[in-house]
Design an enzyme around this catalytic site. Structure first.
Site, mmCIF file in Angstrom:
data_model
loop_
_atom_site.group_PDB
_atom_site.id
_atom_site.type_symbol
_atom_site.label_atom_id
_atom_site.label_comp_id
_atom_site.label_asym_id
_atom_site.label_seq_id
_atom_site.Cartn_x
_atom_site.Cartn_y
_atom_site.Cartn_z
ATOM 1 C CG ASP A 1 -0.327 -0.455 2.422
ATOM 2 O OD1 ASP A 1 0.931 -0.671 2.649
ATOM 3 O OD2 ASP A 1 -1.226 -1.230 3.261
ATOM 4 C CG HIS B 1 -5.921 -2.320 8.691
ATOM 5 N ND1 HIS B 1 -6.076 -1.028 9.228
ATOM 6 C CD2 HIS B 1 -4.602 -2.374 8.858
ATOM 7 C CE1 HIS B 1 -4.826 -0.544 9.630
ATOM 8 N NE2 HIS B 1 -3.849 -1.426 9.480
ATOM 9 C CD GLU C 1 -8.912 0.855 7.867
ATOM 10 O OE1 GLU C 1 -8.689 -0.174 8.458
ATOM 11 O OE2 GLU C 1 -8.250 1.707 8.067
HETATM 12 C C1 F6R Z 1 1.402 -1.463 5.905
HETATM 13 C C2 F6R Z 1 0.058 -2.123 6.116
HETATM 14 C C3 F6R Z 1 -0.733 -2.162 7.331
HETATM 15 C C4 F6R Z 1 0.242 -2.553 8.706
HETATM 16 C C5 F6R Z 1 -0.767 -2.227 9.932
HETATM 17 C C6 F6R Z 1 0.038 -2.395 11.285
HETATM 18 O O1 F6R Z 1 1.870 -1.864 4.857
HETATM 19 O O2 F6R Z 1 -0.178 -3.044 5.279
HETATM 20 O O3 F6R Z 1 -1.732 -3.195 7.359
HETATM 21 O O4 F6R Z 1 0.794 -3.722 8.630
HETATM 22 O O5 F6R Z 1 -1.410 -0.941 9.879
HETATM 23 O O6 F6R Z 1 0.801 -1.322 11.373
HETATM 24 P P1 F6R Z 1 2.058 -1.494 12.525
HETATM 25 O O7 F6R Z 1 2.957 -2.570 11.969
HETATM 26 O O8 F6R Z 1 2.670 0.034 12.292
HETATM 27 O O9 F6R Z 1 1.295 -1.612 13.638
#
Ligand code: F6R
Length: 256
Positions: free
Chosen positions: A63, A134, A139
């Site tokens: 993303d 997600h 989402e």
């Molecule tokens: C990022 C992504 C998101 C994150 C998720 C967790 O490329 O796809 O799904 O993996 O928001 O984020 P952290 O690791 O910062 O808690």
């Protein structure tokens, strides 16, 4: 789903890094799906330390924020270059990250899907999980069959990600993300989650019903999905003793 619970994020990361290293040694031109955020930072550090050969590896990121130029300090382009790409011998043309400045976003997304297919599909997709369940930026209530497209971030995700931007107001509302259908086509999915803040989302994803309200729960339908968790992220799992026993007693011949 195989649930691998380790005492610490470092130990859980080590399991994930070994899986990826084995894949890259067995298939030097493997196609990796990559994630950003706090969770995979340790993983990338460990992969860099392993000094693997990335020359032929192809990558597709999950993303990117819409409206952020690649050189923006908080773009996922910058994240990937800082945390992984500039430290390994990957070829620039083999790196794919959604373009947050794409003029025609639907056209860009369709092309991204074609590029993944043309590369032969994703061998292994690294995933983090949001506190709202997600994966990618799919989402809650995202179609479980969705493809790469625009999504609008929930208030929860913007709040969670405010720590990178300094304030919630600066977190973009819109993103380009691989869809859940896209993620489900990866040959392997490797979900990482650390800390008690992820425990609820993980419990729902692993032991709850498959539902678009927790997009990660779709991994229950994937033939080769593993979740590498630390004790905090695993703390609300009802069957953690069973998962621990299975992993600790895994026969050598059992590949998955
Ligand atoms: C990022 C992504 C998101 C994150 C998720 C967790 O490329 O796809 O799904 O993996 O928001 O984020 P952290 O690791 O910062 O808690």
């Amino acid at each position: 789903m195989e649930i691998i619970i380790q005492p610490t994020a470092e130990a859980a990361t080590n399991v994930a890094a070994r899986l990826i290293a084995n894949l890259l040694r067995a298939k030097p031109d493997a196609v990796l799906g990559l994630a950003t955020g706090s969770t995979p930072q340790l993983l990338y550090r460990e992969l860099i330390a392993l000094k693997l050969d990335w020359r032929k590896v192809r990558t597709f990121n999950l993303d990117e924020y819409i409206g952020l130029p690649p050189e923006h300090a908080h773009s996922y382009h910058t994240f990937m270059w800082e945390n992984l790409f500039r430290h390994v011998n990957i070829a620039k043309q083999n790196i794919h990250i959604p373009d947050g400045l794409a003029k025609d976003i639907p056209q860009f997304c369709a092309k991204y899907e074609r590029q993944i297919r043309a590369a032969g599909g994703i061998d292994l997709q690294v995933l983090g999980i949001g506190t709202d369940g997600h994966i990618g930026f799919n989402e809650p209530t995202s179609s479980l069959a969705s493809r790469t497209r625009i999504k609008t971030l929930t208030a929860q995700t913007r709040k969670d990600n405010a720590r990178f931007f300094g304030s919630e107001a600066k977190v973009p509302h819109h993103v380009i993300t691989m869809g859940i259908g896209t993620i489900m086509e990866a040959r392997q999915n490797l979900l990482l989650a650390f800390g008690a803040g992820k425990a609820h989302a993980i419990a729902q994803a692993v032991e709850g019903p498959v539902t678009a309200l927790n997009p990660a729960s779709i991994l229950q339908m994937h033939p080769v999905a593993k979740a590498c968790l630390d004790a905090g992220a695993a703390s609300l799992l009802l069957r953690s003793d069973y998962y621990r026993w299975v992993y600790d007693n895994k026969p050598d011949w059992q590949q998955f």
